[in-house]
Scaffold this active site. Structure first.
Site, PDB file in Angstrom:
ATOM      1  N   ASP A 183     120.788  29.370  67.844  1.00 25.67           N
ATOM      2  CA  ASP A 183     121.929  29.478  66.922  1.00 25.67           C
ATOM      3  C   ASP A 183     123.249  28.949  67.479  1.00 25.67           C
ATOM      4  O   ASP A 183     124.240  28.902  66.762  1.00 25.67           O
ATOM      5  CB  ASP A 183     122.163  30.929  66.456  1.00 25.67           C
ATOM      6  CG  ASP A 183     121.088  31.433  65.520  1.00 25.67           C
ATOM      7  OD1 ASP A 183     120.238  30.628  65.099  1.00 25.67           O
ATOM      8  OD2 ASP A 183     121.092  32.634  65.210  1.00 25.67           O
TER       9      ASP A 183
ATOM     10  N   ASP B 116     126.240  34.684  67.854  1.00 20.31           N
ATOM     11  CA  ASP B 116     125.974  35.101  66.479  1.00 20.31           C
ATOM     12  C   ASP B 116     127.250  35.320  65.673  1.00 20.31           C
ATOM     13  O   ASP B 116     127.251  36.041  64.681  1.00 20.31           O
ATOM     14  CB  ASP B 116     125.110  36.367  66.460  1.00 20.31           C
ATOM     15  CG  ASP B 116     124.463  36.619  65.109  1.00 20.31           C
ATOM     16  OD1 ASP B 116     124.173  35.631  64.398  1.00 20.31           O
ATOM     17  OD2 ASP B 116     124.260  37.788  64.742  1.00 20.31           O
TER      18      ASP B 116
ATOM     19  N   ASP C 276     113.173  42.876  62.505  1.00 17.36           N
ATOM     20  CA  ASP C 276     114.535  42.404  62.267  1.00 17.36           C
ATOM     21  C   ASP C 276     115.471  43.564  61.965  1.00 17.36           C
ATOM     22  O   ASP C 276     116.680  43.387  61.890  1.00 17.36           O
ATOM     23  CB  ASP C 276     114.560  41.426  61.079  1.00 17.36           C
ATOM     24  CG  ASP C 276     113.758  40.172  61.352  1.00 17.36           C
ATOM     25  OD1 ASP C 276     113.800  39.666  62.488  1.00 17.36           O
ATOM     26  OD2 ASP C 276     113.067  39.695  60.428  1.00 17.36           O
TER      27      ASP C 276
END
Length: 377
Positions: free
Chosen positions: A205, A167, A357
């Site tokens: 990701d 990330d 989230d």
């Protein structure tokens, strides 16, 4: 980048993986903390969850991403046979018997939201994430999930999520301390895959967000991911491994395909195709079109396909680009291995609906109010 990313916020505790939290400060809207730690559109399903198998421990860190250029030793593999494209797997998807939503359902039978959450979310199979770097235990933990699926004749979905620099240092930062350590962790992960059908969503990701890395760091990461695919498929030839394609609102198909190619995603020795929309909200229609463009640009055999995270994309992305528990979203298509769409192998629930989230609840924790909003919209 926050808006563009797949938004895997605190993914160590998402998608059915529970982290241990103290009881202090937890409200009845949130799940508790047991040791542990997903077609047709949804229709009302007034059912209770099916009986669960024994608990499986899948631990993860409480937090929600580069190394010098190096060489890696390729994993020996047999020449791949040319094959026609097929669907991702032949069986039903596996529902892990312990998750935050299931724990909430079991402990809140009197809650007015119980029936909706139980039938529309808890009943559905979802991915199991391995987001902690625990090399000494990962083999046994993976084996517990894969053997559980095999015992029921169902297909588990596993998410290795421990790439170094994860990330880009954002909310979901963490992972292995370096790529050599990651390679060794993947070896141990692969050792638990067994011999049954399994789907591996490899490092969300890790490719779409690679812009934050230097050219050398990207090359190293891509080499490590290519190796990971080869190791996983060599360990279990029935494992289907998918690589990160971001989503339709992020990188252009050609750019994403170039990175995927460098990471080995065009080779059947390491890859069965791509995945998209993990933890995001883009519509299934948009993702199908995008994934096909990426696959066309990627090249490779006709067997390569795509899987799409449909867990929260029923209303598409919010117009304002909000990514953190945006209001007005709803559940997408239920998990299935039969999509009826060419080159689309499965719709999966990779992000478990209701796991926050970080805005409607503590990051990564199941929040009943959020889950109910998604399930009743």
């Amino acid at each position: 980048m926050v808006v563009a990313a797949s938004l895997v916020v605190l993914a160590g505790t998402v998608a059915g993986v529970l982290a241990a939290f103290d009881d202090g400060g937890r409200t009845s809207d949130e799940a508790g903390s047991p040791e542990v730690s997903a077609s047709p559109r949804l229709a009302p399903l007034p059912a209770v969850p099916t009986p669960s198998a024994p608990a499986i421990t899948v631990s993860a860190p409480p937090s929600p991403s580069p190394s010098a250029r190096r060489t890696t030793t390729p994993t020996p593999s047999k020449p791949a046979k040319k094959r026609e494209h097929r669907t991702a797997a032949a069986g039903r998807l596996y529902r892990h018997p312990y998750s935050q939503v299931l724990e909430w359902v079991r402990s809140h039978s009197g809650d007015a939201r119980h029936a909706v959450i139980a039938s529309r979310i808890a009943e559905q199979p979802a991915a199991v994430w391995f987001a902690d770097y625990s090399p000494d235990t990962v083999t046994d933990r993976v084996a517990a999930v894969t053997s559980g699926g095999a015992a029921l004749g169902r297909v588990p979905v596993l998410v290795p999520y421990a790439i170094p620099g994860r990330d880009c240092g954002g909310h979901s930062q963490g992972g292995a301390p370096g790529l050599d350590a990651y390679d060794a962790w993947i070896d141990r992960f692969a050792a638990g895959l067994g011999s049954g059908e399994v789907i591996v969503v490899l490092e969300p990701d890790s490719l779409a967000q690679a812009e934050c890395l230097s050219a050398g760091e990207r090359a190293d990461r891509f080499a490590s991911l290519a190796r990971a695919g080869r190791v996983l498929k060599a360990a279990n030839p029935r494992a289907r491994v998918y690589f990160d394609a971001g989503h339709s609102g992020w990188n252009a198909p050609g750019k994403q395909a170039a990175w995927l190619r460098q990471a080995g995603a065009a080779s059947p020795e390491s890859s069965d195709g791509i995945f998209s929309n993990v933890s995001n909200f883009h519509t299934t229609v948009d993702e199908v079109a995008y994934d096909r463009r990426v696959l066309d640009a990627l090249g490779g055999p006709a067997s390569l396909g795509a899987v799409i995270d449909t867990s929260r994309n029923g209303n598409g992305p919010p117009a304002d680009g909000e990514w953190c528990d945006p209001a007005g979203r709803k559940l997408g298509r239920t998990p299935t291995l039969s999509t009826g769409e060419a080159r689309i192998d499965a719709y999966l629930w990779v992000k478990l609906p209701g796991e926050s989230d970080g805005c409607k609840g503590r990051p990564g924790t199941f929040t009943a109010s959020y889950a109910y909003d998604l399930a009743s919209s």
